[in-house]
Structures are given as structure tokens and as C-alpha cells.
Write an enzyme that holds these catalytic residues in place. Sequence first.
Site, mmCIF file in Angstrom:
data_model
loop_
_atom_site.group_PDB
_atom_site.id
_atom_site.type_symbol
_atom_site.label_atom_id
_atom_site.label_comp_id
_atom_site.label_asym_id
_atom_site.label_seq_id
_atom_site.Cartn_x
_atom_site.Cartn_y
_atom_site.Cartn_z
ATOM 1 N N ASP A 65 1.698 -0.525 -7.932
ATOM 2 C CA ASP A 65 0.590 -0.863 -7.043
ATOM 3 C C ASP A 65 1.123 -1.469 -5.749
ATOM 4 O O ASP A 65 0.741 -1.065 -4.639
ATOM 5 C CB ASP A 65 -0.338 -1.847 -7.759
ATOM 6 C CG ASP A 65 -1.684 -1.982 -7.065
ATOM 7 O OD1 ASP A 65 -2.039 -1.111 -6.258
ATOM 8 O OD2 ASP A 65 -2.389 -2.966 -7.338
ATOM 9 N N TYR A 112 -2.739 -4.369 -15.319
ATOM 10 C CA TYR A 112 -3.921 -3.686 -14.809
ATOM 11 C C TYR A 112 -4.885 -3.261 -15.914
ATOM 12 O O TYR A 112 -5.955 -2.733 -15.625
ATOM 13 C CB TYR A 112 -3.475 -2.452 -14.021
ATOM 14 C CG TYR A 112 -4.041 -2.367 -12.628
ATOM 15 C CD1 TYR A 112 -3.861 -3.405 -11.725
ATOM 16 C CD2 TYR A 112 -4.731 -1.244 -12.206
ATOM 17 C CE1 TYR A 112 -4.357 -3.310 -10.439
ATOM 18 C CE2 TYR A 112 -5.227 -1.139 -10.917
ATOM 19 C CZ TYR A 112 -5.041 -2.178 -10.038
ATOM 20 O OH TYR A 112 -5.533 -2.084 -8.769
ATOM 21 N N ASP A 170 12.220 -6.732 -6.858
ATOM 22 C CA ASP A 170 12.363 -7.384 -5.551
ATOM 23 C C ASP A 170 13.475 -6.736 -4.734
ATOM 24 O O ASP A 170 13.345 -6.554 -3.516
ATOM 25 C CB ASP A 170 12.588 -8.893 -5.701
ATOM 26 C CG ASP A 170 13.574 -9.239 -6.808
ATOM 27 O OD1 ASP A 170 13.792 -8.411 -7.694
ATOM 28 O OD2 ASP A 170 14.111 -10.363 -6.796
ATOM 29 N N LYS A 218 11.263 -5.336 -13.605
ATOM 30 C CA LYS A 218 11.599 -6.756 -13.504
ATOM 31 C C LYS A 218 12.158 -7.215 -14.852
ATOM 32 O O LYS A 218 11.817 -8.276 -15.379
ATOM 33 C CB LYS A 218 10.366 -7.566 -13.108
ATOM 34 C CG LYS A 218 10.671 -8.993 -12.650
ATOM 35 C CD LYS A 218 11.530 -9.066 -11.408
ATOM 36 C CE LYS A 218 11.737 -10.521 -10.992
ATOM 37 N NZ LYS A 218 12.703 -10.647 -9.893
#
Length: 430
Positions: A317, A155, A293, A227
Site C-alpha cells: 500500500d 488490511y 525501509d 520487514k
Amino acid sequence: MNHTDQANNIIQVQDGKLTVPNTTIIPFIAGDGIGPEIWAATQMVVDTAVQTAYGGTRLIQWLQVYAGEESFQLTGEWLPAATLKAFETYKVGIKGPLTTPIGGGIRSLNVALRKDLDLYVCLRPVRYFEGIPAPVCHPEKVDITIFRENTEDLYTGIEFAAGSEDAKKFMEMFTQEFPKMAEKFRFTEELGIGLKPVSKAGTERLVRAAMNYTIQNKKHTLTLVHKGNIMKFTEGAFLAWGYDLVEREFGDLVFTDRQWATIRDASGETAANQAQKTAQAAGKIYVNDVITDAAFQKTLIKPETFDVIATTNLNGDYMSDALAAQIGGIGISPGANINYDTGIAIFEATHGTAPIHAGKNKANPSSLILSAELMLRYMGWNEAADILIAALAGSIKVGEVTYDLARGVEHATQLGTREFGLAICSRMKK
């Protein structure tokens, strides 16, 4: 108001702690599109909550500042320096939704505010209000606060457009300096490139803020969402630095999954929930981690296992809006951008400007009202916040809601934006 009175009405910050005068100046940006309407309802609700709680001994003096389309029309600037100065001076502010400039200039006004004021935490509490239609079976199990890193990750806007001279220069440099890594690019022509910076300092201050919030609000679990199994030196580093921070600075108060791994290996214990049981038995906060995930799946299946989440920007987000959808949508989801070191905080509606609804007195002001409730708690005005949230919840419970919620509520009383605000105020006065 003379200069002496004005100086006495400014929030002061020392060592990250706010001193809030009984009469305090709060700058606000009404916003674009539906912004002025939802702001008018919000201001009315906040003023009533403060008056009801404190009987006139405390007061907010609202100071209008400008950003977005209205600012551009008035000043020729999308984000005037005077607006940034006001937030720096008065420390706490609130804003409605802002138009993003098209065709150049500031990439995003919201991002610009966060970056320019170094508001490194995007705070997104998500909870269910009885009476709101939701797409999941048990939305009442969702009560999760997300600490989303606000200044790093994808971002940040470090990108090179495909085919641009900058992209070509970057690829030439990268290929020359890192030939083995460059071989991983499958296609090198018309290639858009984005950089993902994640720093130790940025990670630590976010996780520290999340940990302090967990302690102050008597929560039981802090989860690091990442992640790191794929992006080992960014997301993986976020995870390692996060664990390092909580074990180093909050060691007596926490029990982590990383500590559990050592005990488990020694004892042969494999039960997945044993670490949490061990933490609870010791009266400690359980700090664990979940891959992104898997976190999305788990927040749907077992949302009650999460209290506070700390995560990188892009993950946050996605997760904050996905969680908001579980309890009825971002229209009832508050947000804040905070620097817990300088004390500067801007509370905001989490949705867009919805220009097709502007001027029709039909927009739902709940996101901004709930953000104002967050603001009152940040200021330490908890009595006013309690009154506000109870009145809002009461109106929703009996079906006194705006059109977006009324569509899914049987026997609802559909109210306009202003009338919804008046209904909340009426409940507070009672």
C-alpha cells in the site's frame, strides 16, 4: 441478446487460463464522484482501441452493475449480491472510484470486493510517461510492477477498539494464555489492538503469481520486500516461504540471494551485486529481498534495479503510492485486483472520488484508462492495448492533458475529461 448469445459471450477459465470470446461481456461500475465522467472517457477510449485494432471482429459489450453511493441510492445496498455475482460470472470487470460508507456498514467497498471475490493480488504497475512533471531527477528510470498481497496482513480489518468489551476480553485471554508476551505491552488501558495474519498459502500464491508475471513479461528481477528483521514470524515467514516457493517450483529458472549466500560463504565473495551478475550470466531470473525501509530508499536512489516487487499488504500500500508519486502521482497509476486461479479480475482507478471536482469535466481519467489497458492485456487483446497506450503517451508527450497535469507543463493544451478522451481516440484513428 438471447440466453445462448449471452452464454457464448462469457469469458471461460480453465486451470487459470482465460478463453476470451471475440464478443465478450464486461461488467463495469462507473463509480462515485468523478467516476461517471472518467468512466465515460475510458469507455470511449477502450471501444476505439478495440475497433482500431480488430476492425469490428472483436467487441466488448458493457454491462453496468452497481456499488457505492449510486447503488445505495438505487437499491439501499452499498454492495449488492448481484454485483458480486456479475463479476463471478463474467470473470473480468472494471470500476471507477467508490465512496466509503461513513458511520458503519462495510469498512471499505474496495476491500469488500477483494475479500468476497478472493482477489489475492493487487497489481500496481508504475511507469513514467514523457511530458509529465515529476518530483525526482530521473522518473524515466521507474518501471516497476508491484504484487501486493490483497487479503491478509493488517488490511484484513481484524481490530479491537480501545476500551471496547472485545478489547478487554482479548487482553484477558491473551494475558492468561501468554503472560510473558503480555508483559511487552507498555500500556494496557485504552489499548487498540490489531492482528497481522500472514499465511504460507497466502504468501505462496502471491509469490507464484509474481514469478509467473516476471517470466511472461521477460523481466530479470523479482524482489521480496519485507520487514522480517523485526516481525520475524509474519514478515520473516513471508520472506522464507517466498524463497522456498521460487526455489521449489521455479528452480531451473531462478538464482536467489539465499542460494548466493551459500556460494559467497564458500568463496569469500562479498560484492553486493555479484549475485545479480551471477544470475544474469546464467540467464536466470534474480530473486532477492530488501527490507521495507531500505526498499523505499533504494527505489528513490536506484529504481532501475527493480523490475517486479512482491510484498505484504501494508508494505505494498505504501510502496505503490510512493512509487506513483515519483512518476507524477496516482492520477496516472493503474491498478487491478486479480485471482489468477479463478481468473476473476477487477481493474480499477487507484485514486478517490474527488467529489469537489465531480460534474466539472476536469478530472484526469488516465488512471482508469491505464487500468483498462491492463485489462485488455489480461484478456490477451494486446494489439488493442498497444494502440491505446501509444495514443495516451502521445497525447501526454505533446502536452494535451487535463488541468492537473497542465499546471506543471509549459505550453500545455488544457483539456477537459471528455476532450482528453477524444484526443486519445483521434490519435488512435490516425
